[in-house]
Design a protein around this motif. Structure first.
Motif, PDB file in Angstrom:
ATOM      1  N   GLY A  51      36.382  29.099 -13.746  1.00 19.90           N
ATOM      2  CA  GLY A  51      35.353  30.124 -13.944  1.00 19.90           C
ATOM      3  C   GLY A  51      34.405  30.194 -12.759  1.00 19.90           C
ATOM      4  O   GLY A  51      34.020  31.290 -12.313  1.00 19.90           O
ATOM      5  N   ASN A  52      34.023  29.017 -12.237  1.00 14.65           N
ATOM      6  CA  ASN A  52      33.160  28.992 -11.059  1.00 14.65           C
ATOM      7  C   ASN A  52      33.872  29.571  -9.843  1.00 14.65           C
ATOM      8  O   ASN A  52      33.243  30.206  -8.999  1.00 14.65           O
ATOM      9  N   LEU A  53      35.165  29.351  -9.763  1.00 17.99           N
ATOM     10  CA  LEU A  53      35.945  29.906  -8.655  1.00 17.99           C
ATOM     11  C   LEU A  53      35.907  31.430  -8.705  1.00 17.99           C
ATOM     12  O   LEU A  53      35.680  32.082  -7.681  1.00 17.99           O
ATOM     13  N   GLN A  54      36.090  31.995  -9.887  1.00 14.14           N
ATOM     14  CA  GLN A  54      36.014  33.451 -10.041  1.00 14.14           C
ATOM     15  C   GLN A  54      34.614  33.954  -9.698  1.00 14.14           C
ATOM     16  O   GLN A  54      34.463  34.981  -9.055  1.00 14.14           O
ATOM     17  N   SER A  55      33.571  33.250 -10.125  1.00 14.37           N
ATOM     18  CA  SER A  55      32.196  33.646  -9.810  1.00 14.37           C
ATOM     19  C   SER A  55      31.938  33.574  -8.313  1.00 14.37           C
ATOM     20  O   SER A  55      31.269  34.437  -7.745  1.00 14.37           O
ATOM     21  N   LEU A  56      32.468  32.547  -7.689  1.00 13.39           N
ATOM     22  CA  LEU A  56      32.270  32.354  -6.263  1.00 13.39           C
ATOM     23  C   LEU A  56      32.914  33.480  -5.466  1.00 13.39           C
ATOM     24  O   LEU A  56      32.348  33.959  -4.486  1.00 13.39           O
ATOM     25  N   ILE A  57      34.077  33.906  -5.888  1.00 14.79           N
ATOM     26  CA  ILE A  57      34.787  34.964  -5.169  1.00 14.79           C
ATOM     27  C   ILE A  57      34.030  36.280  -5.251  1.00 14.79           C
ATOM     28  O   ILE A  57      33.965  37.034  -4.295  1.00 14.79           O
ATOM     29  N   THR A  58      33.439  36.554  -6.387  1.00 13.96           N
ATOM     30  CA  THR A  58      32.772  37.840  -6.587  1.00 13.96           C
ATOM     31  C   THR A  58      31.301  37.824  -6.216  1.00 13.96           C
ATOM     32  O   THR A  58      30.661  38.870  -6.230  1.00 13.96           O
ATOM     33  N   ASP A  59      30.749  36.658  -5.893  1.00 11.84           N
ATOM     34  CA  ASP A  59      29.325  36.562  -5.566  1.00 11.84           C
ATOM     35  C   ASP A  59      29.057  37.143  -4.181  1.00 11.84           C
ATOM     36  O   ASP A  59      29.928  37.176  -3.314  1.00 11.84           O
ATOM     37  N   ASP A  76      20.909  32.666   2.426  1.00 11.13           N
ATOM     38  CA  ASP A  76      21.809  32.037   1.462  1.00 11.13           C
ATOM     39  C   ASP A  76      21.389  30.606   1.166  1.00 11.13           C
ATOM     40  O   ASP A  76      21.477  30.141   0.027  1.00 11.13           O
ATOM     41  N   ARG A  77      20.908  29.897   2.178  1.00 14.63           N
ATOM     42  CA  ARG A  77      20.447  28.526   1.964  1.00 14.63           C
ATOM     43  C   ARG A  77      19.170  28.502   1.125  1.00 14.63           C
ATOM     44  O   ARG A  77      19.014  27.672   0.236  1.00 14.63           O
ATOM     45  N   LEU A  78      18.256  29.428   1.381  1.00 14.28           N
ATOM     46  CA  LEU A  78      17.003  29.484   0.623  1.00 14.28           C
ATOM     47  C   LEU A  78      17.231  29.860  -0.843  1.00 14.28           C
ATOM     48  O   LEU A  78      16.516  29.389  -1.725  1.00 14.28           O
ATOM     49  N   THR A  79      18.215  30.702  -1.096  1.00 14.01           N
ATOM     50  CA  THR A  79      18.505  31.088  -2.479  1.00 14.01           C
ATOM     51  C   THR A  79      19.336  30.041  -3.211  1.00 14.01           C
ATOM     52  O   THR A  79      19.541  30.151  -4.417  1.00 14.01           O
ATOM     53  N   GLY A  80      19.818  29.035  -2.496  1.00 12.51           N
ATOM     54  CA  GLY A  80      20.577  27.953  -3.117  1.00 12.51           C
ATOM     55  C   GLY A  80      22.064  28.211  -3.197  1.00 12.51           C
ATOM     56  O   GLY A  80      22.815  27.383  -3.723  1.00 12.51           O
ATOM     57  N   LYS A  81      22.508  29.332  -2.683  1.00 12.93           N
ATOM     58  CA  LYS A  81      23.941  29.653  -2.764  1.00 12.93           C
ATOM     59  C   LYS A  81      24.795  28.740  -1.895  1.00 12.93           C
ATOM     60  O   LYS A  81      25.895  28.382  -2.280  1.00 12.93           O
ATOM     61  N   THR A  82      24.277  28.359  -0.745  1.00 14.52           N
ATOM     62  CA  THR A  82      25.041  27.486   0.146  1.00 14.52           C
ATOM     63  C   THR A  82      25.224  26.109  -0.487  1.00 14.52           C
ATOM     64  O   THR A  82      26.322  25.533  -0.436  1.00 14.52           O
ATOM     65  N   ASP A  83      24.162  25.585  -1.104  1.00 13.16           N
ATOM     66  CA  ASP A  83      24.278  24.284  -1.779  1.00 13.16           C
ATOM     67  C   ASP A  83      25.250  24.349  -2.943  1.00 13.16           C
ATOM     68  O   ASP A  83      26.035  23.428  -3.160  1.00 13.16           O
ATOM     69  N   TRP A  84      25.189  25.451  -3.710  1.00 13.19           N
ATOM     70  CA  TRP A  84      26.105  25.639  -4.835  1.00 13.19           C
ATOM     71  C   TRP A  84      27.539  25.709  -4.332  1.00 13.19           C
ATOM     72  O   TRP A  84      28.453  25.103  -4.915  1.00 13.19           O
ATOM     73  N   LEU A  85      27.761  26.412  -3.235  1.00 16.00           N
ATOM     74  CA  LEU A  85      29.089  26.541  -2.643  1.00 16.00           C
ATOM     75  C   LEU A  85      29.625  25.174  -2.210  1.00 16.00           C
ATOM     76  O   LEU A  85      30.770  24.816  -2.503  1.00 16.00           O
ATOM     77  N   GLU A  86      28.804  24.387  -1.533  1.00 15.85           N
ATOM     78  CA  GLU A  86      29.235  23.072  -1.069  1.00 15.85           C
ATOM     79  C   GLU A  86      29.522  22.135  -2.239  1.00 15.85           C
ATOM     80  O   GLU A  86      30.512  21.402  -2.227  1.00 15.85           O
ATOM     81  N   LYS A  87      28.654  22.143  -3.244  1.00 17.62           N
ATOM     82  CA  LYS A  87      28.873  21.284  -4.417  1.00 17.62           C
ATOM     83  C   LYS A  87      30.138  21.690  -5.153  1.00 17.62           C
ATOM     84  O   LYS A  87      30.927  20.850  -5.569  1.00 17.62           O
ATOM     85  N   TYR A  88      30.355  22.994  -5.286  1.00 18.87           N
ATOM     86  CA  TYR A  88      31.544  23.467  -5.977  1.00 18.87           C
ATOM     87  C   TYR A  88      32.807  23.018  -5.254  1.00 18.87           C
ATOM     88  O   TYR A  88      33.754  22.533  -5.881  1.00 18.87           O
ATOM     89  N   PHE A  89      32.843  23.184  -3.941  1.00 17.37           N
ATOM     90  CA  PHE A  89      34.047  22.806  -3.208  1.00 17.37           C
ATOM     91  C   PHE A  89      34.250  21.296  -3.183  1.00 17.37           C
ATOM     92  O   PHE A  89      35.380  20.829  -3.100  1.00 17.37           O
ATOM     93  N   GLN A  90      33.186  20.518  -3.279  1.00 10.35           N
ATOM     94  CA  GLN A  90      33.351  19.070  -3.420  1.00 10.35           C
ATOM     95  C   GLN A  90      33.984  18.750  -4.774  1.00 10.35           C
ATOM     96  O   GLN A  90      34.885  17.915  -4.859  1.00 10.35           O
ATOM     97  N   ASP A  91      33.516  19.416  -5.841  1.00  5.27           N
ATOM     98  CA  ASP A  91      34.099  19.205  -7.169  1.00  5.27           C
ATOM     99  C   ASP A  91      35.567  19.624  -7.191  1.00  5.27           C
ATOM    100  O   ASP A  91      36.423  18.915  -7.712  1.00  5.27           O
TER     101      ASP A  91
END
Length: 163
Positions: A51-59, A76-91
């Motif tokens: 589900g996060n993968l689908q959200s990431l693609i469409t974000d 993107d870093r200030l909005t937290g999207k970059t951190d979310w992206l990095e955490k997601y790809f680590q998971d």
């Protein structure tokens, strides 16, 4: 099938989107990963990752709109999207690494290369081992990237076909 049958026999309301996600994720996991994930913690984790993968693609990422400008990645870093992206790809990377490790352990224990029982991970690991016939040296990161692409396209295809 048992779950769908059980829901059909009950007189309760059925959420078709949940059933479609369940069926789609089951098919993708069985074909791609060679495993059945029954209801439980592992299944919820995988459905969350997909589900996060689908959200990431469409974000929307500002850096994607203006890749050459430095303020795009700053926004993107200030909005937290970059951190979310990095955490997601680590998971996702640790999930794929567990699957690769399980396939390697199963391959060492069984020593059978029956093509009927191979899934995509087994095929990619076999390509990694075949240095003579494959001029490109594959790493686990290459396998993880290919699994991500295959998963994305499989999910999109199944969702498109169900709609």
């Amino acid at each position: 099938m048992k779950k769908i049958h059980k829901l059909a026999l009950s007189s309760k309301h059925i959420n078709l989107i949940e059933i479609m996600i369940y069926v789609t994720s089951t098919i993708v996991m069985r074909v791609g990963f060679g495993k059945r994930y029954e209801d439980g913690h592992e299944r919820r984790e995988i459905v969350r990752l997909l589900g996060n993968l689908q959200s990431l693609i469409t974000d929307f990422f500002v850096a994607d709109l203006w890749p050459g400008l430095p303020f795009g990645s700053l926004i993107d870093r200030l909005t937290g999207k970059t951190d979310w992206l990095e955490k997601y790809f680590q998971d996702l990377g640790s999930f794929y690494q567990r699957l690769i490790d399980e396939c390697l352990v199963n391959d060492e224990n069984t020593n059978s290369h029956d093509q009927e029982d191979q899934d995509i991970i087994d095929i990619l690991i076999q390509l990694k081992k075949d240095h003579v016939s494959n001029p490109i040296e594959l790493t686990n990161n290459h396998i993880k990237a290919m699994l991500t692409v295959i998963t994305i396209y499989a999910l999109d295809l199944f969702i498109f076909l169900m709609v």
